[in-house]
Write an enzyme that holds these catalytic residues in place. Structure first.
Site, short mmCIF file in Angstrom:
data_model
loop_
_atom_site.label_atom_id
_atom_site.label_comp_id
_atom_site.label_asym_id
_atom_site.label_seq_id
_atom_site.Cartn_x
_atom_site.Cartn_y
_atom_site.Cartn_z
N GLU A 142 21.03 18.94 -84.65
CA GLU A 142 21.03 17.64 -83.97
C GLU A 142 21.08 16.51 -84.98
O GLU A 142 20.25 16.43 -85.89
CB GLU A 142 19.81 17.48 -83.05
CG GLU A 142 19.86 16.18 -82.27
CD GLU A 142 18.97 16.14 -81.05
OE1 GLU A 142 18.82 15.05 -80.47
OE2 GLU A 142 18.42 17.19 -80.67
N GLU B 178 16.95 12.90 -88.88
CA GLU B 178 16.64 11.58 -88.34
C GLU B 178 16.16 10.69 -89.49
O GLU B 178 15.26 11.07 -90.23
CB GLU B 178 15.54 11.71 -87.28
CG GLU B 178 14.93 10.41 -86.80
CD GLU B 178 15.94 9.50 -86.12
OE1 GLU B 178 15.95 8.30 -86.46
OE2 GLU B 178 16.74 9.99 -85.29
N ASP C 126 24.15 5.18 -82.83
CA ASP C 126 24.29 3.73 -82.96
C ASP C 126 25.73 3.36 -82.65
O ASP C 126 26.65 3.87 -83.30
CB ASP C 126 23.92 3.31 -84.38
CG ASP C 126 23.76 1.79 -84.53
OD1 ASP C 126 24.53 1.06 -83.86
OD2 ASP C 126 22.91 1.36 -85.29
N ARG D 258 13.53 9.94 -73.70
CA ARG D 258 12.99 8.62 -73.34
C ARG D 258 14.06 7.55 -73.42
O ARG D 258 14.11 6.63 -72.60
CB ARG D 258 11.82 8.27 -74.27
CG ARG D 258 10.55 9.04 -73.99
CD ARG D 258 9.46 8.65 -74.96
NE ARG D 258 9.81 9.04 -76.33
CZ ARG D 258 9.11 8.70 -77.41
NH1 ARG D 258 8.03 7.94 -77.28
NH2 ARG D 258 9.47 9.11 -78.60
N TYR D 259 14.92 7.66 -74.41
CA TYR D 259 15.99 6.67 -74.56
C TYR D 259 16.90 6.69 -73.34
O TYR D 259 17.31 5.66 -72.82
CB TYR D 259 16.80 6.95 -75.82
CG TYR D 259 17.86 5.90 -76.09
CD1 TYR D 259 17.59 4.82 -76.91
CD2 TYR D 259 19.11 5.99 -75.50
CE1 TYR D 259 18.55 3.84 -77.13
CE2 TYR D 259 20.07 5.02 -75.71
CZ TYR D 259 19.79 3.95 -76.53
OH TYR D 259 20.73 2.98 -76.74
N ASP E 14 19.92 11.60 -94.26
CA ASP E 14 21.34 11.73 -93.94
C ASP E 14 21.67 13.11 -93.38
O ASP E 14 21.55 14.12 -94.07
CB ASP E 14 22.15 11.45 -95.21
CG ASP E 14 23.65 11.50 -94.99
OD1 ASP E 14 24.09 11.66 -93.84
OD2 ASP E 14 24.38 11.38 -95.99
#
Length: 226
Positions: A57, A82, A131, A206-207, A109
């Site tokens: 991920e 992350e 993003d 949650r996002y 990264d």
């Protein structure tokens, strides 16, 4: 055009709110145990001590999806990357509470970690709500560009899956355009419902819930590596 493979600058600050004492203690105690090694080649044997399927991920946010997938397939190994410390803390909470021994984390990264894996070694790659870099001049920073996709394609096994989720209309159109130009990925959608409905094995984050509360549509893309 330069893209994330060469730019290597996809995010800004690495920490949001200050960590509480318990969170700091969790980072100090658990993160070293589940961290991806800083250097050297990586494979399932190195990370988990056996030859198991690997899933990856890119940007796991608070770790809900990563932990949910790991809990569904305990015989698979999961690598989550992350850059934000607060997100890493969220993932560590899920790993601790779920007693998940099949997750490894990297705070930084994702592409650097992916490059160290053997070709055709991944069973699935996830990129959820990246993003959007909404300004046109920043489009080269989007993770959905041919450089990162070349790398993802190289590391995925034939027949395996790349999943992309977004609630940003610009990113949705961009992703369909870029991935539509490729011959190594086949979009798994025959009707609109195929990408408007979250698959049963796609844990909600949650996002995503926040996006829906704000009235945003969410798109779920599944591509098979051929």
């Amino acid at each position: 055009m330069a893209d994330p493979v060469t730019l290597r600058r996809l995010y800004g600050r690495r920490q949001g709110h200050k960590l509480r004492q318990g969170q700091s203690a969790l980072v100090e105690a658990l993160l070293p145990q589940v961290s991806v090694p800083d250097v050297g080649p990586l494979d399932a044997q190195t990370l988990f001590g056996d030859d198991r399927p690997l899933e990856f991920e890119i940007g796991f946010g608070g770790g809900e999806h990563l932990a949910g997938q790991a809990a569904m397939r305990l015989d698979h190994g999961f690598i989550g990357c992350e850059p934000f410390l607060n997100g890493v803390v969220g993932a560590l909470n899920h790993i601790r509470d779920g007693e998940l021994a099949n997750v490894r984390l990297h705070m930084g990264d994702a592409l650097e970690v992916m490059e160290r894996l053997p070709d055709a070694s991944l069973s699935r790659v996830y990129l959820l709500h990246p993003d959007p870099w909404p300004k046109a001049r920043h489009a080269k920073r989007r993770m959905v560009n041919h450089g990162p996709l070349d790398l993802i394609a190289a590391k995925l096994k034939p027949g395996s899956e790349f999943r992309l989720g977004t609630d940003d209309p610009t990113y949705c159109r961009w992703a369909m355009m870029v991935l539509g130009q490729r011959k190594d990925f086949v979009w798994q959608a025959n009707t609109a419902q195929d990408f408007l409905t979250r698959p049963a094995d796609w844990p909600e984050t949650r996002y995503e819930r926040k996006a829906r509360r704000q009235g945003h549509e969410v798109w779920y893309f599944r591509y098979v590596r051929i």
